[in-house]
Design a protein around this motif. Structure first.
Motif, PDB file in Angstrom:
ATOM      1  N   ILE A 185       0.841  -1.202   0.000  1.00  9.45           N
ATOM      2  CA  ILE A 185       0.000   0.000   0.000  1.00  9.45           C
ATOM      3  C   ILE A 185       0.873   1.248   0.000  1.00  9.45           C
ATOM      4  CG2 ILE A 185      -1.643   1.358   1.357  1.00  9.45           C
ATOM      5  CD1 ILE A 185      -2.830  -1.301   2.346  1.00  9.45           C
ATOM      6  N   TYR A 186       1.870   1.299   0.872  1.00 10.75           N
ATOM      7  CA  TYR A 186       2.699   2.501   0.979  1.00 10.75           C
ATOM      8  C   TYR A 186       3.542   2.730  -0.277  1.00 10.75           C
ATOM      9  CZ  TYR A 186       1.613   3.578   5.836  1.00 10.75           C
ATOM     10  OH  TYR A 186       0.976   3.946   6.979  1.00 10.75           O
ATOM     11  N   GLU A 187       4.044   1.658  -0.883  1.00  7.22           N
ATOM     12  CA  GLU A 187       4.831   1.832  -2.117  1.00  7.22           C
ATOM     13  C   GLU A 187       3.946   2.373  -3.234  1.00  7.22           C
ATOM     14  OE1 GLU A 187       8.539  -1.259  -2.038  1.00  7.22           O
ATOM     15  OE2 GLU A 187       6.589  -2.124  -2.519  1.00  7.22           O
ATOM     16  N   LYS A 188       2.674   1.964  -3.248  1.00  8.50           N
ATOM     17  CA  LYS A 188       1.751   2.441  -4.284  1.00  8.50           C
ATOM     18  C   LYS A 188       1.339   3.885  -4.038  1.00  8.50           C
ATOM     19  CE  LYS A 188      -2.770   1.377  -6.333  1.00  8.50           C
ATOM     20  NZ  LYS A 188      -3.941   0.441  -6.319  1.00  8.50           N
ATOM     21  N   VAL A 189       1.067   4.231  -2.772  1.00  9.09           N
ATOM     22  CA  VAL A 189       0.546   5.558  -2.448  1.00  9.09           C
ATOM     23  C   VAL A 189       1.651   6.593  -2.314  1.00  9.09           C
ATOM     24  CG1 VAL A 189      -0.714   6.897  -0.715  1.00  9.09           C
ATOM     25  CG2 VAL A 189      -1.508   4.617  -1.361  1.00  9.09           C
ATOM     26  N   GLY A 190       2.739   6.228  -1.615  1.00  7.90           N
ATOM     27  CA  GLY A 190       3.777   7.200  -1.313  1.00  7.90           C
ATOM     28  C   GLY A 190       5.016   7.106  -2.151  1.00  7.90           C
ATOM     29  N   GLY A 191       5.163   6.029  -2.920  1.00  5.59           N
ATOM     30  CA  GLY A 191       6.364   5.846  -3.713  1.00  5.59           C
ATOM     31  C   GLY A 191       7.422   5.071  -2.945  1.00  5.59           C
ATOM     32  N   PRO A 192       8.434   4.566  -3.652  1.00  4.24           N
ATOM     33  CA  PRO A 192       9.431   3.679  -3.036  1.00  4.24           C
ATOM     34  C   PRO A 192      10.359   4.360  -2.038  1.00  4.24           C
ATOM     35  CG  PRO A 192      10.028   4.184  -5.298  1.00  4.24           C
ATOM     36  CD  PRO A 192       8.666   4.741  -5.104  1.00  4.24           C
ATOM     37  N   GLU A 193      10.374   5.694  -1.998  1.00  2.00           N
ATOM     38  CA  GLU A 193      11.285   6.406  -1.096  1.00  2.00           C
ATOM     39  C   GLU A 193      10.554   7.029   0.094  1.00  2.00           C
ATOM     40  OE1 GLU A 193      14.655   6.355  -1.651  1.00  2.00           O
ATOM     41  OE2 GLU A 193      14.063   4.934  -3.213  1.00  2.00           O
ATOM     42  N   HIS A 194       9.320   6.673   0.302  1.00  2.00           N
ATOM     43  CA  HIS A 194       8.551   7.269   1.401  1.00  2.00           C
ATOM     44  C   HIS A 194       9.046   6.723   2.752  1.00  2.00           C
ATOM     45  CE1 HIS A 194       5.095   8.333   3.923  1.00  2.00           C
ATOM     46  NE2 HIS A 194       4.785   9.233   2.990  1.00  2.00           N
ATOM     47  N   PRO A 195       9.078   7.563   3.810  1.00  2.00           N
ATOM     48  CA  PRO A 195       9.524   7.075   5.120  1.00  2.00           C
ATOM     49  C   PRO A 195       8.726   5.880   5.641  1.00  2.00           C
ATOM     50  CG  PRO A 195       9.449   9.466   5.115  1.00  2.00           C
ATOM     51  CD  PRO A 195       8.862   9.023   3.807  1.00  2.00           C
ATOM     52  N   ALA A 196       7.435   5.834   5.290  1.00  2.00           N
ATOM     53  CA  ALA A 196       6.641   4.694   5.737  1.00  2.00           C
ATOM     54  C   ALA A 196       7.100   3.401   5.082  1.00  2.00           C
ATOM     55  CB  ALA A 196       5.158   4.935   5.435  1.00  2.00           C
ATOM     56  N   VAL A 197       7.586   3.493   3.858  1.00  4.37           N
ATOM     57  CA  VAL A 197       8.152   2.317   3.198  1.00  4.37           C
ATOM     58  C   VAL A 197       9.380   1.837   3.971  1.00  4.37           C
ATOM     59  CG1 VAL A 197       9.320   1.508   1.102  1.00  4.37           C
ATOM     60  CG2 VAL A 197       7.259   2.913   0.910  1.00  4.37           C
ATOM     61  N   ALA A 198      10.171   2.787   4.446  1.00  2.00           N
ATOM     62  CA  ALA A 198      11.344   2.424   5.248  1.00  2.00           C
ATOM     63  C   ALA A 198      10.933   1.676   6.512  1.00  2.00           C
ATOM     64  CB  ALA A 198      12.136   3.681   5.607  1.00  2.00           C
ATOM     65  N   THR A 199       9.865   2.132   7.131  1.00  2.00           N
ATOM     66  CA  THR A 199       9.382   1.461   8.347  1.00  2.00           C
ATOM     67  C   THR A 199       9.007   0.013   8.058  1.00  2.00           C
ATOM     68  OG1 THR A 199       8.594   3.521   9.325  1.00  2.00           O
ATOM     69  CG2 THR A 199       7.586   1.484  10.119  1.00  2.00           C
ATOM     70  N   LEU A 200       8.280  -0.206   6.973  1.00  2.00           N
ATOM     71  CA  LEU A 200       7.861  -1.576   6.655  1.00  2.00           C
ATOM     72  C   LEU A 200       9.032  -2.445   6.244  1.00  2.00           C
ATOM     73  CD1 LEU A 200       4.982  -2.651   6.897  1.00  2.00           C
ATOM     74  CD2 LEU A 200       5.029  -0.187   6.741  1.00  2.00           C
ATOM     75  N   LEU A 201       9.984  -1.886   5.504  1.00  2.00           N
ATOM     76  CA  LEU A 201      11.180  -2.656   5.156  1.00  2.00           C
ATOM     77  C   LEU A 201      11.956  -3.047   6.413  1.00  2.00           C
ATOM     78  CD1 LEU A 201      12.399  -0.570   2.088  1.00  2.00           C
ATOM     79  CD2 LEU A 201      11.645  -2.963   2.023  1.00  2.00           C
ATOM     80  N   ASN A 202      12.061  -2.102   7.334  1.00  3.04           N
ATOM     81  CA  ASN A 202      12.739  -2.387   8.602  1.00  3.04           C
ATOM     82  C   ASN A 202      12.042  -3.526   9.349  1.00  3.04           C
ATOM     83  OD1 ASN A 202      14.548  -1.483  11.022  1.00  3.04           O
ATOM     84  ND2 ASN A 202      12.479  -1.460  11.841  1.00  3.04           N
ATOM     85  N   ASN A 203      10.721  -3.455   9.394  1.00  3.57           N
ATOM     86  CA  ASN A 203       9.970  -4.469  10.128  1.00  3.57           C
ATOM     87  C   ASN A 203      10.066  -5.847   9.478  1.00  3.57           C
ATOM     88  OD1 ASN A 203       9.289  -2.386  11.800  1.00  3.57           O
ATOM     89  ND2 ASN A 203       7.150  -2.234  11.127  1.00  3.57           N
ATOM     90  N   LEU A 204       9.984  -5.878   8.139  1.00  3.19           N
ATOM     91  CA  LEU A 204      10.132  -7.152   7.447  1.00  3.19           C
ATOM     92  C   LEU A 204      11.550  -7.706   7.625  1.00  3.19           C
ATOM     93  CD1 LEU A 204       8.085  -6.424   4.207  1.00  3.19           C
ATOM     94  CD2 LEU A 204       7.687  -8.328   5.796  1.00  3.19           C
ATOM     95  N   GLY A 205      12.522  -6.810   7.622  1.00  2.00           N
ATOM     96  CA  GLY A 205      13.898  -7.234   7.867  1.00  2.00           C
ATOM     97  C   GLY A 205      14.046  -7.848   9.249  1.00  2.00           C
ATOM     98  N   GLN A 206      13.353  -7.279  10.221  1.00  2.00           N
ATOM     99  CA  GLN A 206      13.398  -7.825  11.581  1.00  2.00           C
ATOM    100  C   GLN A 206      12.801  -9.224  11.635  1.00  2.00           C
ATOM    101  OE1 GLN A 206      15.679  -5.965  13.163  1.00  2.00           O
ATOM    102  NE2 GLN A 206      14.401  -5.811  14.986  1.00  2.00           N
ATOM    103  N   VAL A 207      11.675  -9.420  10.925  1.00  2.00           N
ATOM    104  CA  VAL A 207      11.045 -10.739  10.893  1.00  2.00           C
ATOM    105  C   VAL A 207      12.023 -11.772  10.340  1.00  2.00           C
ATOM    106  CG1 VAL A 207       9.190 -12.128   9.910  1.00  2.00           C
ATOM    107  CG2 VAL A 207       8.723  -9.799  10.668  1.00  2.00           C
ATOM    108  N   ALA A 208      12.660 -11.439   9.229  1.00  2.00           N
ATOM    109  CA  ALA A 208      13.613 -12.369   8.628  1.00  2.00           C
ATOM    110  C   ALA A 208      14.819 -12.593   9.546  1.00  2.00           C
ATOM    111  CB  ALA A 208      14.070 -11.836   7.264  1.00  2.00           C
ATOM    112  N   LYS A 209      15.272 -11.537  10.191  1.00  2.00           N
ATOM    113  CA  LYS A 209      16.476 -11.619  11.043  1.00  2.00           C
ATOM    114  C   LYS A 209      16.272 -12.561  12.215  1.00  2.00           C
ATOM    115  CE  LYS A 209      17.287  -8.360  13.983  1.00  2.00           C
ATOM    116  NZ  LYS A 209      17.553  -7.014  14.534  1.00  2.00           N
ATOM    117  N   VAL A 210      15.148 -12.388  12.949  1.00  2.00           N
ATOM    118  CA  VAL A 210      14.957 -13.193  14.158  1.00  2.00           C
ATOM    119  C   VAL A 210      14.718 -14.664  13.816  1.00  2.00           C
ATOM    120  CG1 VAL A 210      14.108 -11.243  15.501  1.00  2.00           C
ATOM    121  CG2 VAL A 210      12.474 -12.701  14.288  1.00  2.00           C
ATOM    122  N   GLN A 211      14.384 -14.944  12.549  1.00  2.00           N
ATOM    123  CA  GLN A 211      14.234 -16.334  12.113  1.00  2.00           C
ATOM    124  C   GLN A 211      15.505 -16.881  11.485  1.00  2.00           C
ATOM    125  OE1 GLN A 211      10.093 -17.378  10.482  1.00  2.00           O
ATOM    126  NE2 GLN A 211      10.184 -15.183  10.133  1.00  2.00           N
TER     127      GLN A 211
END
Length: 863
Positions: A185-211
């Motif tokens: 949703i955020y990549e579509k609405v705000g574009g790939p450089e939006h701060p909210a996209v960074a938040t979701l990338l960070n969170n997905l990275g955390q999911v992958a990291k702890v596993q």
């Protein structure tokens, strides 16, 4: 946890857009001020934004009144600023007030309500109050899904919050799809450089990291960092979050040299942006100190830990290993290292039972009858406030159709009345008893203070449990020692669960086979893990005072085995008699916390109830059988019922007590038990309440403060056993016409309202040591409530107790106490259990499930 995935998308309502504003100049003024505050918040300049937001709120309340929708917006915004700087205690009431105003002015299903629900839920989530947070997140998500399109950024925010909630509980399969949906949703609405996209990338990275999916996690976290640096600037707090998470990834992969500068930069950003005392700053300081220690740089780690200890934000997993190493390398005097470690433990592992003991101690130490009365009233009002707050949060979590407006209104009115009364009480306390504040906020207890409270025959042992390693401490009057234990919380939980198999005799049958019996080898292994490292200091002491934490609260320490057994499971029951039980060597009592020792001894009353005992047992569960012959019931009934069946006892808005009554077996042996103890202690028959008289009505009308011993012999129901029963309870006689005053179940919240002055309370029921719900902190629930009500010690059970065994153990305990009161509670209980164990008249007498269920919680020494 090393990082927190907090989604910081600010909600700054367009206050000037409200049609309710009648003065354009005022509307423009509010809009300009609000916009300026929002810009400061976006830049992470919270120290500048907060006073402006506080002034704006005050001006709006003065102009529009306290219940205006735009005032709610200002309350929400100020709450966000407080939350961003770690001031959760100030933010929470603002959010609640904002929700109440929005529901009245914009509707129960408005976007404004959803946004504020999200913020309150995020606050609870940070505090790990997951049960409170989840229904709020779900209601906010449901509102936004109904009201907004599938691509709206506010819907993405709710998806992210719900996913973060799942992730913090390790529910990766639930979290990852929601994170990915929000990212799209955020990549579509705000574009790939939006701060909210960074938040979701960070969170997905955390999911992958702890596993352990490090190769997948690293590019996502690095991209998150790059977006945030470009969009927010190099010194923004969100940049620090990405730096911290990337450093953690490198640390997990053994790339310590790459992790170090990232941790250092994250700490510097947070110190500048949110201050040295903010929880996020503490996370960075803990992480950096942990890394320094991993690199062997204890001298660099120590100042960080000492600063964290000063702010009460040192993590046990970080501070204790560093303090231990610093002591070993002579960077700190041994006594200072020990006191710093005790400080960290006491501030980091305060249980609700320990808090109840401390509150009791405050009332006792007050001495002055008027002060004690005022303090008790203030504490009771505080407890009522917590309960009402939970009820209101539960209410706002529900859909419109399930809301009860009248009940909610009564709750809010009561909260307002309590707030006014407590304000008056605080003024009275400050005026009449100026030293009260120091008394009510005691400092952590030191090693020397502990030593001064111990006798020459006692040793205190306390534990601190972390993820990968734990620490054990021993303190005697003559000395002290502490050791690292190479076992963490999860491994301990698994061992203790295995240790307890075979102890619950309610589930023990002939078909269980040897594999279902108690494992002596595991009992010895746990002794080797936990107490053997301290043996030189503790083995010659007659009494052990143990302050457990975490999973250790479920461990009956007296059943540890001090020597390796020839067989893990003996060929016959008699083989258990020869095991080297710790009980054979020492009496064991359990303390809710380190500070409980001081609370129970330094402030102990010397004036217990004048009458010896009152007791409640053999309650009547089926009113239709009143007056019938109940003595034909099986005398060996266990004081428990099959747990699974309880779920059938829930009907409509309450427990179906007719069905519960049919399922609860009568306990005629408990009448024998109480009568035998009463005879020993010279208790008149009028103080022993049996059958229909063993009721809540009788209990609540009895002047319990007149009795030194309060005795319950009945079924104990752990929360979760009865569907819909949210707290542990004791089953008393079920009345023909249940009422709020007497419904047959004495819950832990009702116990807390009792007024006791008891040397000890006996809970001869099943599993009364358990927590409020399955998996909850033990030593809470009933134990917490009885301590709060005024008990100095509790006799409780670890598992479903055989009724005949309970009768024998308790009567034997009181026999011995009467014969020699100087022995103390823990020692007479020890002797009663040993006498049972050594009775060769029946093979089963040697089995620990029969002779070992009881534990002494609180003061075990002679009064």
């Amino acid at each position: 946890m090393k990082s927190r995935n907090r989604f910081a998308l600010s909600l700054w309502l367009a206050l000037a857009a409200s049609t309710c504003l009648t003065a354009p100049s005022l509307a423009q003024n509010v809009a300009a001020r609000s916009g300026h505050i929002a810009e400061l918040s976006k830049a992470g300049k919270y120290s500048e934004a907060i006073p402006l937001a506080e002034k704006l709120l005050a001006d709006m309340e003065k102009t529009y009144g306290p219940a205006h929708r735009d005032v709610a917006g200002a309350l929400n915004n100020l709450g966000q600023l407080y939350s961003s700087t770690g001031r959760d205690a100030e933010a929470e009431p603002l959010y609640k007030r904002a929700i109440s105003i929005f529901e009245k002015t914009t509707g129960l299903d408005s976007i404004e309500v959803a946004s504020t629900l999200n913020n309150l839920a995020a606050l609870y989530q940070r505090q790990e109050r997951f049960a409170d947070a989840e229904p709020l997140f779900k209601r906010a998500l449901a509102i936004r899904e109904r009201s907004l399109g599938a691509s709206h950024p506010d819907l993405a925010q709710s998806l992210n919050n719900m996913a973060t909630h799942y992730e913090k509980q390790g529910r990766h399969r639930d979290s990852e799809p929601l994170f990915r949906r929000a990212l799209a949703i955020y990549e579509k609405v705000g574009g790939p450089e939006h701060p909210a996209v960074a938040t979701l990338l960070n969170n997905l990275g955390q999911v992958a990291k702890v596993q352990g999916r490090y190769a997948e996690a690293e590019p996502m976290i690095r991209r998150s960092l790059a977006i945030r640096e470009k969009a927010l600037g190099a010194d923004h707090p969100d940049v620090a979050r990405s730096l911290n998470n990337l450093a953690d990834l490198y640390e997990r992969r053994g790339r310590l040299a790459d992790a170090e500068p990232l941790y250092e930069r994250a700490l510097a950003i947070r110190e500048r942006a949110v201050g040295a005392d903010h929880p996020d700053t503490a996370i960075s300081a803990n992480n950096l100190a942990f890394l320094y220690r991993a690199k062997g740089r204890v001298a660099d780690a120590l100042p960080l830990v000492q600063r964290l200890i000063g702010s009460s934000r040192a993590q046990i997993r970080v501070a204790l290993p560093i303090l231990f190493d610093a002591q070993r390398r002579q960077l700190l005097p041994s006594e200072q290292a020990l006191n710093d470690a005790l400080n960290v433990i006491q501030r980091g592992t305060q249980s609700s039972a320990a808090s109840a003991v401390n509150k009791l101690a405050v009332r006792i130490a007050a001495g002055n009858d008027r002060l004690a009365e005022l303090v008790r009233r203030d504490q009771d009002l505080g407890s009522e406030t917590e309960a009402l707050d939970k009820a209101i949060v539960a209410a706002v979590s529900k859909d419109r159709a399930r809301r009860d407006a009248a009940t909610e209104a009564r709750g809010k009115a009561r909260l307002a009345a309590i707030s006014a009364e407590r304000a008056t009480l605080q003024k009275t306390l400050a005026r009449e008893f100026p030293d009260y504040s120091a008394l009510s906020s005691p400092l952590p207890i030191t090693a020397k203070e502990i030593q001064s409270l111990l006798t020459s025959d006692e040793a205190m042992v306390l534990f601190a449990v972390a993820e990968k390693e734990s620490f054990a401490f021993a303190i005697t009057r003559e000395g002290f020692d502490w050791k690292p234990l190479p076992i963490g919380g999860e491994a301990l939980s698994q061992k203790i669960a295995a240790f307890r198999r075979g102890l619950d005799i309610a589930g023990l049958t002939e078909a269980s086979g040897k594999s279902g019996l108690f494992d002596l080898a595991l009992a010895n292994e746990l002794y080797t893990d936990l107490l053997a490292p301290l043996e030189p200091l503790i083995r010659d002491k007659r009494s052990l005072l143990i302050a457990p934490s975490g999973a250790l609260t479920a461990l009956p320490f007296h059943l540890l085995v001090t020597e390796k057994p020839p067989l893990a499971i003996p060929e016959k029951f008699e083989g258990y008699r020869d095991a080297a039980w710790l009980l054979k060597r020492q009496a064991v009592s359990v303390l809710p916390s380190v500070t409980s020792l001081k609370a129970l001894r330094a402030f102990a009353r010397r004036d217990p109830g004048a009458k010896p005992m009152t007791g409640f047992g053999d309650p009547l569960f089926d009113p239709s059988k009143q007056g019938g012959d109940r003595r034909t019931a099986i005398k060996t009934a266990s004081r428990s019922v099959v747990t699974g069946a309880y779920t059938e006892f829930w009907r409509g808005a309450g427990v179906d007590r007719a069905r519960l009554a049919q399922a609860l077996p009568q306990l005629p042996d408990t009448a024998d038990e109480l009568n035998a103890v009463a005879k020993d202690l010279g208790v008149p028959a009028s103080d022993i309440h049996l059958g229909a008289d063993a009721s809540e009505t009788t209990l609540k009308r009895t002047p319990l403060a007149d009795y030194a011993i309060i005795y319950f012999a009945t079924h104990g129901l752990v929360a979760g056993d009865v569907k819909g029963l949210a707290e542990p309870s004791l089953a008393l006689s079920i009345p023909a016409q249940p009422s709020e005053f007497d419904d047959g179940l004495l819950t832990s919240s009702e116990v807390a309202q009792l007024k006791l002055n008891a040397d000890w309370v006996v809970l001869s029921a099943c599993n009364t040591i358990a927590g409020d719900k399955p998996g909850a902190e033990a030593l809470s629930g009933l134990a917490r409530s009885f301590f709060y009500a005024g008990a100095r010690a509790l006799l409780v059970t670890h598992w479903s107790v055989d009724s005949a065994a309970a009768t024998r153990l308790t009567t034997s305990t009181f026999d011995r106490l009467k014969a020699d009161p100087k022995l103390g509670r823990a020692e007479v209980l020890r002797q009663a259990m040993l006498a049972y164990l050594n009775d060769a008249s029946s093979p089963r007498n040697a089995y620990p499930g029969f002779w070992g269920p009881f534990a002494l919680i609180g003061e075990g020494a002679a009064r």
